[in-house]
Design a protein around this motif. Sequence first.
Motif, short mmCIF file in Angstrom:
data_model
loop_
_atom_site.label_atom_id
_atom_site.label_comp_id
_atom_site.label_asym_id
_atom_site.label_seq_id
_atom_site.Cartn_x
_atom_site.Cartn_y
_atom_site.Cartn_z
N VAL A 89 0.85 -1.18 0.00
CA VAL A 89 0.00 0.00 0.00
C VAL A 89 0.89 1.23 0.00
CG1 VAL A 89 -1.86 1.23 1.17
CG2 VAL A 89 -1.74 -1.27 1.29
N PHE A 99 -0.41 -0.76 -4.67
CA PHE A 99 -1.58 0.10 -4.82
C PHE A 99 -1.19 1.54 -4.47
CE2 PHE A 99 -3.41 -4.06 -3.74
CZ PHE A 99 -4.33 -4.22 -4.77
N LYS A 125 -3.03 5.41 -4.45
CA LYS A 125 -4.30 6.10 -4.66
C LYS A 125 -4.19 7.29 -5.61
CE LYS A 125 -4.02 8.99 -0.50
NZ LYS A 125 -4.70 9.33 0.78
N VAL A 144 -6.76 2.12 -1.37
CA VAL A 144 -7.10 1.03 -0.46
C VAL A 144 -7.97 1.60 0.64
CG1 VAL A 144 -6.20 -0.64 1.19
CG2 VAL A 144 -5.01 -0.26 -0.97
N ARG A 145 -9.21 1.12 0.72
CA ARG A 145 -10.17 1.66 1.69
C ARG A 145 -10.18 0.89 3.00
NH1 ARG A 145 -15.11 2.55 -2.69
NH2 ARG A 145 -14.35 4.55 -3.53
N THR A 168 -10.71 -2.00 -2.18
CA THR A 168 -10.25 -0.79 -2.85
C THR A 168 -11.41 -0.15 -3.61
OG1 THR A 168 -9.65 -1.64 -5.05
CG2 THR A 168 -8.10 -2.07 -3.25
#
Length: 434
Positions: free
Chosen positions: A22, A45, A47, A113-114, A128
């Motif tokens: 992340v 990942f 954002k 990534v949530r 995500t």
Amino acid sequence: MNEEMNAMTNSATIPHIPVAVVGGGQAGLSISYELKRRCVEHLVFEKNTAMHVWSTRRWDNFCLVTPNWQCQLPGYPYSGSDPDGFMKKDEIIAYLEGFLKAVDPPLREGVAVRRVAVRPEGGFSVETNAGSYTAGQIVVASGGYHLPIVPRMAERLPKEIHQIHSEQYRNAASLPEGAVLVVGSGQSGAQIAEDLHLAGRKVHLAVGAAPRCARFYRGRDVVTWLADMGYYDMPVDRHPLREGVRDNTNHYVTGRDGGRDIDLRRFALEGMQLYGALDDIDGDVLTFRPTLTTALDDADKIYNGINASIDKYIDENGIEAPPPSVYVPPWAPQEDPLSLSLDETGVTTIIWCIGFQPDFRWLDAPVFNGGGHPQHRRGVTRQAGVYFLGLPWLHTWGSGRFSSVARDASFLADRIEEQLAGAADATETAESLS
């Protein structure tokens, strides 16, 4: 039975990643480099876009405060013509773009990534904005500077006052006309105050407890001396402050124009107005604690203390060098100023330079202390399969910088590979017994 079959079907359609990383900054790309070397399948990942912080959170005249030779990203050391210089913003971005191209990571940009959560059956669920995954292991490489800190008392400032955080500052010309109050004297605050001062703006600076150090001493950059002395290889568990050093503010110094000290006392002689720590706001009147004299004296004490440690090293090793010196203050406040009227001083802009808070709310794993900071030993947490990389003093001083993130990434990649091997052995044993 139908519910169980649906659950099995849904689980089977969710992509699985052995290792999810992340964050696509220098830390995320460094661990990707090491995992690729070990042929470990993974996905990074990001954002926003890779390395975006360096272009979006830095002012125009930003430059490194450490010499270029300390840029030692894995497989991509600095190779320019000025190893003892200090790369400017555009040069830093170019260096990082070259690193990104060299690593060629399995990168998904624009994917936030949530939530990451521990799965009862093992591994992790990764949610995500572009779909769900499962992962065997997680590397949190998103840094620790997420939420800009602005005190709630800022809400009481007059509406006509222009307020920004340090991450939004670009240059003096972008601000409204008038004087500027900079709150905070860490690396960003001190350098932004200098940037405004050199641009001819009237600057008021609320000075905090940040230490300072010399740029050059006895013929060499202080960073070079400290590197030779082994300071940058000292692990956090051997530092006199132990983990408490992670809470320390960085020393203020600059690499601008070839590198120099930042001397707030000289700025005061040149017209910059200094105050102690900001205490309260009442209308257009700001009040300050009577801490300015102590803050300046303490910063100078650390400055001279670092130089004294270099003196000792030189003497013990018989090194030929220019003679030692002690900093003597050229100015001192007659008394600590306790208030400032925005109207009377013509202050139209306030720049908050008091740092960031971490935000790991998306990570649902028992790896944090009461303050929301990750608990780890060299990036390895108590939760099997969860690692952190790129944090200040993760292992040494350079862990959050270009100088030592490679060493930390290699160490974590070894731990990840060991866990993968252990899981494979356990699966093989289980299958042999079935």
